[in-house]
Enzyme design. Structure first.
Site, PDB file in Angstrom:
ATOM      1  N   LEU A  29       0.823  -1.211   0.000  1.00 38.58           N
ATOM      2  CA  LEU A  29       0.000   0.000   0.000  1.00 38.58           C
ATOM      3  C   LEU A  29       0.856   1.259   0.000  1.00 38.58           C
ATOM      4  CD1 LEU A  29      -2.694  -1.065   2.626  1.00 38.58           C
ATOM      5  CD2 LEU A  29      -2.913  -1.071   0.140  1.00 38.58           C
ATOM      6  N   LYS A  41       5.238   2.840   0.858  1.00 38.20           N
ATOM      7  CA  LYS A  41       6.569   2.661   1.439  1.00 38.20           C
ATOM      8  C   LYS A  41       7.158   4.036   1.688  1.00 38.20           C
ATOM      9  CE  LYS A  41      11.041   0.421   0.862  1.00 38.20           C
ATOM     10  NZ  LYS A  41      11.862  -0.542   0.131  1.00 38.20           N
ATOM     11  N   GLY A  42       7.753   4.212   2.854  1.00 41.01           N
ATOM     12  CA  GLY A  42       8.381   5.486   3.184  1.00 41.01           C
ATOM     13  C   GLY A  42       9.683   5.228   3.923  1.00 41.01           C
ATOM     14  N   ALA A  43      10.260   6.291   4.435  1.00 44.00           N
ATOM     15  CA  ALA A  43      11.525   6.161   5.161  1.00 44.00           C
ATOM     16  C   ALA A  43      11.343   5.319   6.421  1.00 44.00           C
ATOM     17  CB  ALA A  43      12.039   7.542   5.529  1.00 44.00           C
ATOM     18  N   TYR A  44      10.131   5.383   7.015  1.00 44.35           N
ATOM     19  CA  TYR A  44       9.882   4.698   8.294  1.00 44.35           C
ATOM     20  C   TYR A  44       9.586   3.223   8.108  1.00 44.35           C
ATOM     21  CZ  TYR A  44       4.980   4.496   7.055  1.00 44.35           C
ATOM     22  OH  TYR A  44       3.810   4.198   6.418  1.00 44.35           O
ATOM     23  N   GLY A  45       9.075   2.828   6.937  1.00 41.59           N
ATOM     24  CA  GLY A  45       8.704   1.428   6.773  1.00 41.59           C
ATOM     25  C   GLY A  45       7.803   1.177   5.582  1.00 41.59           C
ATOM     26  N   ASP A  71      -1.404  14.722  16.369  1.00 36.81           N
ATOM     27  CA  ASP A  71      -1.061  14.674  14.945  1.00 36.81           C
ATOM     28  C   ASP A  71      -2.293  14.349  14.098  1.00 36.81           C
ATOM     29  OD1 ASP A  71       0.671  14.977  12.814  1.00 36.81           O
ATOM     30  OD2 ASP A  71       1.439  12.931  12.898  1.00 36.81           O
TER      31      ASP A  71
END
Length: 355
Positions: free
Chosen positions: A20, A22-26, A138
C-alpha cells in the site's frame, strides 16, 4: 513482491496481497490472515528502536492502541510481531479502504452529508481519547482512515501523549518534544509554548474541517513564521492575556511583527455554498487561545453534526490512561524494546497468535 521484505513467520501467518505504501519509516501491505480470512493492514517499522526517540514513539503507539482500540472510530491493533533481526517490528491493523487526504485530493467526492458524518466521528473519537487524558497531537487528513461506508478510524498514535493526571498549566508537563505536520499545528505549538492542552487536537480538527470544506489545506505555511502569518491574518487577533497565558518567550517577540498584514476572513477562504453552521463550527475551533476553543464534547452538540449526535453512543473512559512507563521518565532504546517484547510474550500467553 520481494520475499526478503517480510519475515518468514509473518508470511506464514498472513498472505500478502499488495504493497500500500513505502516510506523512510517502513512499508505497509494489505494482507489476508490465513487462519481467519480477515483482511488486514501490516505495517513494518524499519529499525523501530534505532534511538530513544524512535523507540519511545513505537512503544507509545503500541501501548496506547492497546488501551484505546476498542472505540469504533479508532484503528484496532490486532497483533504485534517481533522481527527476526530484533530491529524491525510488525504492527497488524484492521484494514481500511483509503484515507481522508486521498479522498480530498480526488476532489468533489465528499457531499455535505459525508463531511458532517466524518466530522462527527472525528469528534467522537477525540472526545473518547481526551476523556482518558490522551492527546493525539497529529490529527491530519492522512491519519484519518475511511472505508466505502464513510466510517472513520483515527490512526497513528506515535506522537500521542497521556497527560495522566499531571497538572495543566505552567506547573504541568512540558510537551515540546515533537514536530507534528506544520499545517495542522496550533498557534501554541508554533510558538513553542512550554505547555499545552487537548486544545491542540481541537485546532487540528478545525484545520481538517476547513480542508474538507475548501478542498485544499486552509493554512499551507512554508515555515513556522509563515504558518503563523497565515493564521493571524485570518482568525481574530489574540489579546494580551491570551499571549501571556501561553508562557512562551517566543510569542512576545514574534507576534507584534505579524499584526500589520492585511486581514482576510475565514469565510473568504471557503466556497460560497459553505453551510453557515460549518463556518460557525470552524470559528469555534480555530480560536487563538486554547482554553477558548470548543472542546470535543461541546463540538458534538453543535448544529453542524446535530443529526448524528447521540450521547449514548459517545462513550468516555472511566479513568486516565496510564502507560507502563510514566510520562517524564525516559528509558533507553533497548529498555523500550524489551518492554514491547515483554508485552508480545504476555499477549502470546493469552492465546495462539496474540490478541
Amino acid at each position: 513482491m520481494c520475499a526478503a521484505e517480510v519475515d518468514h513467520q509473518v508470511a506464514q501467518r498472513y498472505l500478502l496481497k499488495r504493497r500500500l505504501g513505502k516510506g523512510a519509516y517502513g512499508i505497509v501491505w494489505k494482507a489476508v490472515d490465513r487462519r481467519t480470512g480477515e483482511v488486514v493492514a501490516i505495517k513494518k517499522i524499519f529499525d523501530a528502536f534505532r534511538d530513544k526517540t524512535d523507540a519511545q514513539r513505537t512503544f507509545r503507539e503500541i501501548m496506547l492502541l492497546q488501551q484505546l482500540g476498542d472505540h469504533p472510530n479508532i484503528i484496532r491493533l490486532l497483533d504485534v510481531i517481533r522481527a527476526e533481526n530484533d530491529r524491525d517490528i510488525y504492527l497488524v491493523f484492521e484494514s481500511m479502504d483509503t484515507d481522508l487526504n486521498a479522498v480530498i485530493c480526488k476532489g468533489r467526492l465528499l457531499k455535505d452529508v459525508h463531511k458532517r458524518f466524518i466530522m462527527y466521528q472525528l469528534l467522537r473519537a477525540t472526545k473518547f481519547i481526551h476523556s482518558g487524558g490522551v492527546i493525539h497531537r497529529d490529527q491530519k487528513p492522512s491519519n484519518i482512515l475511511l472505508n466505502a461506508s464513510c466510517l472513520v478510524k483515527l490512526c497513528d498514535f506515535g506522537l500521542a501523549r497521556p497527560l495522566g493526571g499531571l497538572p495543566e498549566g505552567p506547573e504541568g508537563p512540558a510537551l515540546t518534544d515533537y514536530v507534528a505536520t506544520r499545517w495542522y499545528r496550533a498557534p501554541e505549538v508554533l510558538l513553542s509554548s512550554s505547555w499545552y492542552t487537548p486544545g491542540v487536537d481541537m485546532w487540528s480538527l478545525g484545520c481538517v474541517l476547513g480542508e474538507m470544506l475548501r478542498g485544499r489545506p486552509l493554512f499551507p505555511g512554508t515555515s513556522t513564521l509563515h504558518q503563523l502569518e497565515l493564521i493571524l491574518e485570518t482568525i481574530p487577533p489574540p489579546s494580551k492575556e491570551d499571549l501571556l497565558a501561553l508562557s512562551s518567550s517566543f510569542s512576545a517577540a514574534v507576534l507584534p511583527c505579524l499584526g500589520s498584514r492585511p486581514r482576510q476572513t475565514l469565510d473568504a477562504l471557503l466556497p460560497p455554498d459553505t453551510p453557515p453552521e460549518a463556518l460557525d463550527l470552524l470559528k469555534g475551533l480555530l480560536v487563538f487561545a486554547p482554553g477558548k476553543r470548543l472542546s470535543a464534547a461541546q463540538a458534538l452538540r453543535h448544529p453542524y453534526v446535530q443529526r448524528f449526535h447521540c450521547p449514548a453512543r459517545e462513550q468516555t473512559l472511566d479513568a486516565a490512561v496510564r502507560l507502563p512507563v510514566l510520562e517524564g521518565v525516559q528509558l533507553s532504546a533497548p529498555e523500550y524494546r524489551s518492554r514491547v517484547y515483554q508485552m508480545i510474550l504476555e499477549r502470546r500467553g493469552g492465546g495462539p497468535g496474540g490478541g
